[in-house]
Design a protein around this motif. Structure first.
Motif, PDB file in Angstrom:
ATOM      1  N   SER A  68       0.798  -1.228   0.000  1.00 17.12           N
ATOM      2  CA  SER A  68       0.000   0.000   0.000  1.00 17.12           C
ATOM      3  C   SER A  68       0.833   1.281   0.000  1.00 17.12           C
ATOM      4  O   SER A  68       0.323   2.338  -0.346  1.00 17.12           O
ATOM      5  N   GLY A  69       2.101   1.226   0.353  1.00 21.50           N
ATOM      6  CA  GLY A  69       2.938   2.423   0.364  1.00 21.50           C
ATOM      7  C   GLY A  69       3.533   2.773  -0.994  1.00 21.50           C
ATOM      8  O   GLY A  69       4.146   3.820  -1.161  1.00 21.50           O
ATOM      9  N   THR A 115       3.789   4.136  -4.702  1.00 26.97           N
ATOM     10  CA  THR A 115       3.091   5.157  -5.493  1.00 26.97           C
ATOM     11  C   THR A 115       3.421   5.063  -6.983  1.00 26.97           C
ATOM     12  O   THR A 115       2.702   5.627  -7.805  1.00 26.97           O
ATOM     13  N   SER A 116       4.504   4.365  -7.329  1.00 27.88           N
ATOM     14  CA  SER A 116       4.890   4.222  -8.734  1.00 27.88           C
ATOM     15  C   SER A 116       5.488   2.842  -8.942  1.00 27.88           C
ATOM     16  O   SER A 116       6.250   2.359  -8.099  1.00 27.88           O
ATOM     17  N   PRO A 173      -2.272  -1.288  -5.488  1.00 26.70           N
ATOM     18  CA  PRO A 173      -3.002  -0.465  -4.514  1.00 26.70           C
ATOM     19  C   PRO A 173      -3.431   0.880  -5.102  1.00 26.70           C
ATOM     20  O   PRO A 173      -2.858   1.356  -6.088  1.00 26.70           O
ATOM     21  N   ASN A 174      -4.426   1.489  -4.482  1.00 26.45           N
ATOM     22  CA  ASN A 174      -4.961   2.766  -4.951  1.00 26.45           C
ATOM     23  C   ASN A 174      -3.956   3.906  -4.889  1.00 26.45           C
ATOM     24  O   ASN A 174      -4.118   4.899  -5.574  1.00 26.45           O
ATOM     25  N   GLY A 175      -2.908   3.782  -4.093  1.00 29.46           N
ATOM     26  CA  GLY A 175      -1.912   4.842  -3.975  1.00 29.46           C
ATOM     27  C   GLY A 175      -1.011   4.986  -5.191  1.00 29.46           C
ATOM     28  O   GLY A 175      -0.316   5.987  -5.344  1.00 29.46           O
ATOM     29  N   VAL A 176      -1.011   4.002  -6.078  1.00 32.35           N
ATOM     30  CA  VAL A 176      -0.149   4.055  -7.266  1.00 32.35           C
ATOM     31  C   VAL A 176      -0.696   5.084  -8.247  1.00 32.35           C
ATOM     32  O   VAL A 176      -1.875   5.081  -8.575  1.00 32.35           O
ATOM     33  N   THR A 177       0.193   5.984  -8.695  1.00 35.94           N
ATOM     34  CA  THR A 177      -0.204   7.015  -9.656  1.00 35.94           C
ATOM     35  C   THR A 177       0.481   6.852 -11.012  1.00 35.94           C
ATOM     36  O   THR A 177       0.089   7.496 -11.974  1.00 35.94           O
ATOM     37  N   ASN A 188      -6.321   6.136  -9.142  1.00 40.29           N
ATOM     38  CA  ASN A 188      -5.400   7.259  -8.964  1.00 40.29           C
ATOM     39  C   ASN A 188      -4.273   7.291  -9.993  1.00 40.29           C
ATOM     40  O   ASN A 188      -3.488   8.230 -10.015  1.00 40.29           O
TER      41      ASN A 188
END
Length: 195
Positions: free
Chosen positions: A18-19, A21-22, A40-44, A65
Motif C-alpha cells: 500500500s505504500g 506510489t509508482s 493499490p490505490n496509492g499508485v499514480t 489514482n
C-alpha cells in the motif's frame, strides 16, 4: 542476474504494498508466469515496460489514482482480453498495449490528454474501443431541465427567471440551439441525454 530472472518467471501472482506510489521501469518485464497483480490505490504511475512480456497476465485493475501508463507498459500481455482505463489516466505512452493477441475490448476514461504512437498495434482481436462508457454530465438533470424550458416542454420560473423575456417564457426563443462543448465525451453525453 540470470538467476533472479529464473525466480521471477516462477511468480504467478503479486500483491503490491500500500505504500507504493509508482511501479518502476521493467519491474515485471519477462515474468512469463505472472497471471494476477493487485495494485493499490496509492499508485499514480505505471512506468515504461512495467508488464512487458507478461504473457500469462489475464486480469489487472488499473487503480483510480493512476495518471500515466508508460510506453510498452502492457505490451505483449497475450492473455488480457479486456482492460478498463480509469478517468484519472491522462497519458498513455507509445505502444502501451502492443501485440495483445487476445485483447478484445478496452474502455478509456474521459480525461485522456495524450495517446502515444500506435498503442494498439498488433491487437488483432480488438473490436470494441470505448471512450468513457460513463458519459454523463455532472449536473445532467439541470442540463435536461434547461433544454426542456427552452423548448417549451417544461415551465420553471427558477431556471430562466433572471430573463424576463416573453418569447423565452413561451418556449419560442429559437428553433436551434448551439452548444459549445470542450471534449468529444461532452458531445457524446449531450447526444445520450437528448435521445
Amino acid at each position: 542476474a540470470n538467476n533472479n530472472r529464473v525466480y521471477l518467471n516462477a511468480v504467478k501472482s503479486v500483491r503490491i504494498g500500500s505504500g507504493v506510489t509508482s511501479i518502476g521501469y521493467y519491474t515485471f518485464y519477462n515474468c512469463y508466469s505472472l497471471s494476477f497483480v493487485t495494485i493499490p490505490n496509492g499508485v499514480t504511475n505505471i512506468s515504461t515496460s512495467t508488464f512487458y512480456y507478461c504473457y500469462s497476465l489475464a486480469y489487472i485493475v488499473v487503480p483510480s489514482n493512476v495518471t500515466s501508463l508508460g510506453s510498452y507498459a502492457f505490451s505483449d500481455c497475450y492473455s488480457l482480453a479486456s482492460i478498463s482505463i480509469p478517468n484519472s489516466v491522462t497519458t498513455i505512452g507509445d505502444f502501451a498495449f502492443k501485440d495483445h493477441k487476445n485483447l478484445k475490448s478496452i474502455d478509456f476514461g474521459r480525461n485522456i490528454f495524450y495517446l502515444g504512437i500506435n498503442p494498439f498495434i498488433g491487437c488483432e482481436k480488438l473490436t470494441n474501443v470505448t471512450f468513457d462508457s460513463n458519459k454523463k454530465f455532472k449536473y445532467e438533470q439541470e442540463v435536461l431541465d434547461l433544454l426542456q424550458v427552452i423548448d417549451g416542454s417544461k415551465e420553471d420560473e427558477n431556471i430562466l427567471g433572471f430573463l424576463n423575456y416573453d418569447r423565452i417564457k413561451d418556449g419560442k426563443m429559437c428553433r436551434h440551439i448551439v452548444f459549445v462543448l470542450p471534449f468529444c465525451a461532452s458531445c457524446d453525453a449531450l447526444e445520450d441525454l437528448i435521445r
